[in-house]
Enzyme design. Sequence first.
Site, PDB file in Angstrom:
ATOM      1  N   ASP A 192       0.862  -1.177   0.000  1.00 23.38           N
ATOM      2  CA  ASP A 192       0.000   0.000   0.000  1.00 23.38           C
ATOM      3  C   ASP A 192       0.902   1.232   0.000  1.00 23.38           C
ATOM      4  O   ASP A 192       2.134   1.107   0.012  1.00 23.38           O
ATOM      5  CB  ASP A 192      -0.923  -0.031   1.220  1.00 23.38           C
ATOM      6  CG  ASP A 192      -2.230   0.709   0.998  1.00 23.38           C
ATOM      7  OD1 ASP A 192      -2.354   1.427  -0.013  1.00 23.38           O
ATOM      8  OD2 ASP A 192      -3.127   0.590   1.850  1.00 23.38           O
ATOM      9  N   GLU A 252      -0.053   4.553   1.858  1.00 24.34           N
ATOM     10  CA  GLU A 252      -0.214   5.528   2.939  1.00 24.34           C
ATOM     11  C   GLU A 252       0.796   5.344   4.060  1.00 24.34           C
ATOM     12  O   GLU A 252       1.115   6.293   4.785  1.00 24.34           O
ATOM     13  CB  GLU A 252      -1.641   5.466   3.510  1.00 24.34           C
ATOM     14  CG  GLU A 252      -2.700   6.038   2.585  1.00 24.34           C
ATOM     15  CD  GLU A 252      -3.279   5.006   1.633  1.00 24.34           C
ATOM     16  OE1 GLU A 252      -4.227   5.333   0.899  1.00 24.34           O
ATOM     17  OE2 GLU A 252      -2.786   3.853   1.623  1.00 24.34           O
ATOM     18  N   HIS A 303      -2.876  -0.405  -3.926  1.00 18.97           N
ATOM     19  CA  HIS A 303      -3.423   0.926  -3.646  1.00 18.97           C
ATOM     20  C   HIS A 303      -4.216   1.438  -4.844  1.00 18.97           C
ATOM     21  O   HIS A 303      -3.801   1.286  -5.996  1.00 18.97           O
ATOM     22  CB  HIS A 303      -2.297   1.911  -3.327  1.00 18.97           C
ATOM     23  CG  HIS A 303      -2.787   3.321  -3.166  1.00 18.97           C
ATOM     24  ND1 HIS A 303      -3.540   3.722  -2.084  1.00 18.97           N
ATOM     25  CD2 HIS A 303      -2.651   4.416  -3.959  1.00 18.97           C
ATOM     26  CE1 HIS A 303      -3.836   4.995  -2.216  1.00 18.97           C
ATOM     27  NE2 HIS A 303      -3.320   5.442  -3.344  1.00 18.97           N
ATOM     28  N   HIS A 363      -1.528   1.111   7.079  1.00 21.09           N
ATOM     29  CA  HIS A 363      -1.996   2.245   7.878  1.00 21.09           C
ATOM     30  C   HIS A 363      -3.084   1.798   8.835  1.00 21.09           C
ATOM     31  O   HIS A 363      -3.601   0.670   8.738  1.00 21.09           O
ATOM     32  CB  HIS A 363      -2.549   3.325   6.946  1.00 21.09           C
ATOM     33  CG  HIS A 363      -3.530   2.770   5.949  1.00 21.09           C
ATOM     34  ND1 HIS A 363      -4.839   2.501   6.253  1.00 21.09           N
ATOM     35  CD2 HIS A 363      -3.357   2.368   4.657  1.00 21.09           C
ATOM     36  CE1 HIS A 363      -5.450   1.983   5.210  1.00 21.09           C
ATOM     37  NE2 HIS A 363      -4.562   1.889   4.214  1.00 21.09           N
ATOM     38  N   HIS A 415      -7.743   4.863   7.241  1.00 22.38           N
ATOM     39  CA  HIS A 415      -9.008   4.538   6.591  1.00 22.38           C
ATOM     40  C   HIS A 415      -9.063   3.020   6.456  1.00 22.38           C
ATOM     41  O   HIS A 415      -8.093   2.334   6.752  1.00 22.38           O
ATOM     42  CB  HIS A 415      -9.113   5.187   5.197  1.00 22.38           C
ATOM     43  CG  HIS A 415      -8.156   4.629   4.201  1.00 22.38           C
ATOM     44  ND1 HIS A 415      -6.820   4.969   4.178  1.00 22.38           N
ATOM     45  CD2 HIS A 415      -8.314   3.724   3.197  1.00 22.38           C
ATOM     46  CE1 HIS A 415      -6.211   4.306   3.212  1.00 22.38           C
ATOM     47  NE2 HIS A 415      -7.101   3.535   2.590  1.00 22.38           N
ATOM     48  N   GLU A 449      -7.350  -2.771   7.433  1.00 15.31           N
ATOM     49  CA  GLU A 449      -6.908  -3.571   6.292  1.00 15.31           C
ATOM     50  C   GLU A 449      -5.932  -4.666   6.718  1.00 15.31           C
ATOM     51  O   GLU A 449      -5.949  -5.774   6.165  1.00 15.31           O
ATOM     52  CB  GLU A 449      -6.290  -2.657   5.234  1.00 15.31           C
ATOM     53  CG  GLU A 449      -7.334  -1.775   4.573  1.00 15.31           C
ATOM     54  CD  GLU A 449      -6.743  -0.720   3.658  1.00 15.31           C
ATOM     55  OE1 GLU A 449      -5.579  -0.860   3.235  1.00 15.31           O
ATOM     56  OE2 GLU A 449      -7.452   0.264   3.365  1.00 15.31           O
TER      57      GLU A 449
END
Length: 273
Positions: free
Chosen positions: A8, A10, A60, A105, A116, A135
């Site tokens: 990902d 972030e 992502h 994240h 998120h 996640e």
Amino acid sequence: MKIFISADIEGIAGVIRPEQCTPGHPEHQLARGLMEQEVNAAIAGAFAGGATEVVVADSHAQMTNLRAENMDPRARLVQGKPRCLSMVEGIEQQTFDGLFLVGFHSAAGESGVLAHTINGRAFWRIHINGLVMGETDIYAAAAAEYGTPLLLVTGDDQLQNWIAEHYSAVDYVCVKRAISHTCAESISPQAAQRAIAAAASTALQHRPQVSTTRLTAPYTMRLQATKPVLADLFSLIPGVTRLDAVTVAYQAEKMETLVSLLSAFSYLASTQS
């Protein structure tokens, strides 16, 4: 030894703003380069630790962030969407000995840089079997269904606290300190890469003897949307139950089913942008 890496953006060192995470924005070009470097560090560390195969899932946005020409040629790359297992697509194709989550994240509703869960514009909070899910939790559980344990996670200090609390046997590399949702103190990209490569190598020797999922089937998911119209749309899918103006529920026997459902929800939400 075979390692699967989900990447990902972030949780990458130096990434702190939504613009950096938005494909097409000039800042994304810089951020994707930082992402590539950290993923390559994880690949190199895995091979140094004894891996014989590495598969990377670009995970992502549209899942086309990693440029093939910039990636370690020893690894294979999964890109694009839609895909049934989303951020761990490909893990079902063979038996993997471990999962790395690079650049991850915190969950929606939790503290952390750019926190998120899957779709920040659509999903406010996700619970499965009564537990808040990020996640890391969702995809570690999906991997566990295929016998793949979570070995390593990288990201900010808030996610580090989450992993320490819920997955104490899993190795972690902290690449930045969260100051606010869009502010952080990062270590240098070079320092992040060195730390990730070293941790990836040693993680292969530290395979957890305990389960690296917080969940057991059957699964009951409760999702709070960011606005009622999204819950209206999600309720159109057979089997989805409406609980209140913004909350829907669904029951499944496999995490793969919930992952696919969340992807479908996310696509439906895009019609309201």
